[in-house]
Design a protein around this motif. Sequence first.
Motif, PDB file in Angstrom:
ATOM      1  N   PHE A  10     101.467  24.607  44.972  1.00  0.00           N
ATOM      2  CA  PHE A  10     102.335  23.512  44.529  1.00  0.00           C
ATOM      3  C   PHE A  10     103.684  23.586  45.243  1.00  0.00           C
ATOM      4  CE2 PHE A  10     104.817  21.698  40.675  1.00  0.00           C
ATOM      5  CZ  PHE A  10     104.852  20.439  41.252  1.00  0.00           C
ATOM      6  N   ALA A  11     104.250  24.799  45.338  1.00  0.00           N
ATOM      7  CA  ALA A  11     105.540  24.971  46.013  1.00  0.00           C
ATOM      8  C   ALA A  11     105.438  24.603  47.488  1.00  0.00           C
ATOM      9  CB  ALA A  11     106.016  26.416  45.861  1.00  0.00           C
ATOM     10  N   ALA A  12     104.352  25.024  48.135  1.00  0.00           N
ATOM     11  CA  ALA A  12     104.152  24.670  49.546  1.00  0.00           C
ATOM     12  C   ALA A  12     104.055  23.156  49.702  1.00  0.00           C
ATOM     13  CB  ALA A  12     102.878  25.336  50.069  1.00  0.00           C
ATOM     14  N   PHE A  13     103.433  22.504  48.736  1.00  0.00           N
ATOM     15  CA  PHE A  13     103.270  21.044  48.742  1.00  0.00           C
ATOM     16  C   PHE A  13     104.625  20.346  48.641  1.00  0.00           C
ATOM     17  CE2 PHE A  13     102.462  17.169  46.084  1.00  0.00           C
ATOM     18  CZ  PHE A  13     101.803  16.413  47.045  1.00  0.00           C
ATOM     19  N   VAL A  14     105.468  20.755  47.672  1.00  0.00           N
ATOM     20  CA  VAL A  14     106.758  20.074  47.480  1.00  0.00           C
ATOM     21  C   VAL A  14     107.712  20.365  48.639  1.00  0.00           C
ATOM     22  CG1 VAL A  14     106.530  20.049  44.967  1.00  0.00           C
ATOM     23  CG2 VAL A  14     107.734  21.925  46.044  1.00  0.00           C
ATOM     24  N   VAL A  15     107.649  21.569  49.189  1.00  0.00           N
ATOM     25  CA  VAL A  15     108.507  21.903  50.332  1.00  0.00           C
ATOM     26  C   VAL A  15     108.107  21.070  51.548  1.00  0.00           C
ATOM     27  CG1 VAL A  15     109.075  23.713  52.009  1.00  0.00           C
ATOM     28  CG2 VAL A  15     109.109  24.232  49.561  1.00  0.00           C
ATOM     29  N   THR A  16     106.806  20.882  51.747  1.00  0.00           N
ATOM     30  CA  THR A  16     106.320  20.060  52.867  1.00  0.00           C
ATOM     31  C   THR A  16     106.787  18.620  52.726  1.00  0.00           C
ATOM     32  OG1 THR A  16     104.365  21.454  53.112  1.00  0.00           O
ATOM     33  CG2 THR A  16     104.267  19.249  54.083  1.00  0.00           C
ATOM     34  N   ILE A  17     106.682  18.073  51.517  1.00  0.00           N
ATOM     35  CA  ILE A  17     107.130  16.696  51.265  1.00  0.00           C
ATOM     36  C   ILE A  17     108.631  16.578  51.517  1.00  0.00           C
ATOM     37  CG2 ILE A  17     107.535  14.993  49.434  1.00  0.00           C
ATOM     38  CD1 ILE A  17     104.860  15.652  48.270  1.00  0.00           C
ATOM     39  N   ALA A  18     109.403  17.564  51.020  1.00  0.00           N
ATOM     40  CA  ALA A  18     110.860  17.533  51.196  1.00  0.00           C
ATOM     41  C   ALA A  18     111.238  17.632  52.664  1.00  0.00           C
ATOM     42  CB  ALA A  18     111.492  18.680  50.412  1.00  0.00           C
ATOM     43  N   ALA A  19     110.540  18.490  53.404  1.00  0.00           N
ATOM     44  CA  ALA A  19     110.858  18.692  54.824  1.00  0.00           C
ATOM     45  C   ALA A  19     110.609  17.436  55.644  1.00  0.00           C
ATOM     46  CB  ALA A  19     110.034  19.858  55.376  1.00  0.00           C
TER      47      ALA A  19
ATOM     48  N   GLY B  75     108.697  22.638  41.569  1.00  0.00           N
ATOM     49  CA  GLY B  75     107.707  23.418  42.301  1.00  0.00           C
ATOM     50  C   GLY B  75     108.207  24.782  42.741  1.00  0.00           C
ATOM     51  N   THR B  76     109.414  24.825  43.290  1.00  0.00           N
ATOM     52  CA  THR B  76     109.918  26.089  43.838  1.00  0.00           C
ATOM     53  C   THR B  76     110.307  27.080  42.742  1.00  0.00           C
ATOM     54  OG1 THR B  76     112.112  25.048  44.067  1.00  0.00           O
ATOM     55  CG2 THR B  76     110.690  25.075  46.012  1.00  0.00           C
ATOM     56  N   VAL B  77     111.005  26.613  41.722  1.00  0.00           N
ATOM     57  CA  VAL B  77     111.393  27.508  40.623  1.00  0.00           C
ATOM     58  C   VAL B  77     110.152  28.013  39.886  1.00  0.00           C
ATOM     59  CG1 VAL B  77     112.534  27.613  38.361  1.00  0.00           C
ATOM     60  CG2 VAL B  77     113.688  26.530  40.290  1.00  0.00           C
ATOM     61  N   GLY B  78     109.190  27.108  39.665  1.00  0.00           N
ATOM     62  CA  GLY B  78     107.952  27.513  38.996  1.00  0.00           C
ATOM     63  C   GLY B  78     107.221  28.592  39.771  1.00  0.00           C
ATOM     64  N   ALA B  79     107.200  28.474  41.092  1.00  0.00           N
ATOM     65  CA  ALA B  79     106.512  29.460  41.934  1.00  0.00           C
ATOM     66  C   ALA B  79     107.211  30.818  41.859  1.00  0.00           C
ATOM     67  CB  ALA B  79     106.461  28.971  43.375  1.00  0.00           C
ATOM     68  N   VAL B  80     108.539  30.823  41.905  1.00  0.00           N
ATOM     69  CA  VAL B  80     109.287  32.082  41.819  1.00  0.00           C
ATOM     70  C   VAL B  80     109.064  32.740  40.456  1.00  0.00           C
ATOM     71  CG1 VAL B  80     111.603  33.104  41.748  1.00  0.00           C
ATOM     72  CG2 VAL B  80     111.041  31.369  43.479  1.00  0.00           C
ATOM     73  N   PHE B  81     109.142  31.946  39.406  1.00  0.00           N
ATOM     74  CA  PHE B  81     108.960  32.476  38.039  1.00  0.00           C
ATOM     75  C   PHE B  81     107.553  33.038  37.857  1.00  0.00           C
ATOM     76  CE2 PHE B  81     107.415  31.559  33.689  1.00  0.00           C
ATOM     77  CZ  PHE B  81     108.205  32.458  32.992  1.00  0.00           C
ATOM     78  N   MET B  82     106.535  32.291  38.286  1.00  0.00           N
ATOM     79  CA  MET B  82     105.150  32.736  38.099  1.00  0.00           C
ATOM     80  C   MET B  82     104.848  33.970  38.945  1.00  0.00           C
ATOM     81  SD  MET B  82     103.945  31.077  35.674  1.00  0.00           S
ATOM     82  CE  MET B  82     102.482  32.111  35.784  1.00  0.00           C
ATOM     83  N   THR B  83     105.461  34.068  40.118  1.00  0.00           N
ATOM     84  CA  THR B  83     105.267  35.272  40.947  1.00  0.00           C
ATOM     85  C   THR B  83     105.843  36.487  40.239  1.00  0.00           C
ATOM     86  OG1 THR B  83     105.347  33.953  42.984  1.00  0.00           O
ATOM     87  CG2 THR B  83     105.718  36.324  43.194  1.00  0.00           C
ATOM     88  N   ALA B  84     107.003  36.317  39.609  1.00  0.00           N
ATOM     89  CA  ALA B  84     107.656  37.430  38.910  1.00  0.00           C
ATOM     90  C   ALA B  84     106.820  37.927  37.738  1.00  0.00           C
ATOM     91  CB  ALA B  84     109.043  36.998  38.431  1.00  0.00           C
ATOM     92  N   VAL B  85     106.152  37.014  37.023  1.00  0.00           N
ATOM     93  CA  VAL B  85     105.390  37.422  35.834  1.00  0.00           C
ATOM     94  C   VAL B  85     103.898  37.590  36.110  1.00  0.00           C
ATOM     95  CG1 VAL B  85     107.042  36.291  34.297  1.00  0.00           C
ATOM     96  CG2 VAL B  85     105.000  35.036  35.037  1.00  0.00           C
ATOM     97  N   GLY B  86     103.435  37.078  37.261  1.00  0.00           N
ATOM     98  CA  GLY B  86     101.999  37.054  37.499  1.00  0.00           C
ATOM     99  C   GLY B  86     101.449  38.084  38.469  1.00  0.00           C
TER     100      GLY B  86
END
Length: 289
Positions: A48-57, A188-199
């Motif tokens: 999801f984070a890769a998706f939103v970053v691609t759209i933003a870029a 997308g980006t905050v969710g990815a960072v948070f889930m990486t920390a707990v997952g």
Amino acid sequence: MSTQSNTAAGIGLMVASTFVLAMQDGVSRHLASEYNVLMIIMIRYWFFAAFVVTIAARAAGGIKRAARTTQPVLQIGRGVLLAAEVCVGVLAFTYLGLVETLAIFICYPLIVAALSGPVLGEQVGWRRWTAIGVGFIGVMVILRPGFGVFELAAILPLGSAVMFAVYALATRFAARNDSTETSFFWTGTVGAVFMTAVGLWAWEPMTAQDWFWMGCLCVSGAIGHWLLIKCYEMAEASAVQPFAYFHLVFGSLVGVIVFHEVIAWNVALGAGIVVAAGLFTFWRERQQS
């Protein structure tokens, strides 16, 4: 393209998104029954984070413009809240199944309506308060407190609905200063960072077949969100939002056909009451606007 054509296209996109997201729920239910929920959601958020970053870029102004906000604490809070809500919702699938979880979860628009007064300062009249009350009677019909042993797992989809409602209100609050693109980027980006920390601690080996389903989960999530973005670009939210209830229909079909779940009479009746109350609140909101 006329306003009528835009609305029709928006409705079509909303129905398509609910279908894709219902398929995503089915895959989530399968994977979460085999692996740790935190790992599943973490991998999903990486995509999801890769998706939103691609759209933003690719958009005008790039990532720098998409990330620019005057309310970073609110945006971070939104991102963490949604990620936590997804975990709770998927966990509910494993305990209650798709049918019962979605039947309870669909009360979230009523929670949004109830909280929009004290949180956003919006006026909620007696008609909408009545609809909110009727909707929660529908939830009680589904839960059937007092009949046999109350299933504690039912707290999961109810908690998920409350969390998503608060997320929706926070999104509306953020929209006063930030664009949709900015909120989407932070989600997308905050969710990815948070889930990486707990997952990360929950990582476990996955079979080749389930990696295929993991890929389907990631792709369906990206497609579902893309359809929603296009939907809201085409038509007003008040015109298309009632069709979001198709999520319950498609999700229930997946539960019955794929996982052999049974739709109990109280779940069908309660869900019908909740949907009717929700549709009335949308209608009142549209009348007032």
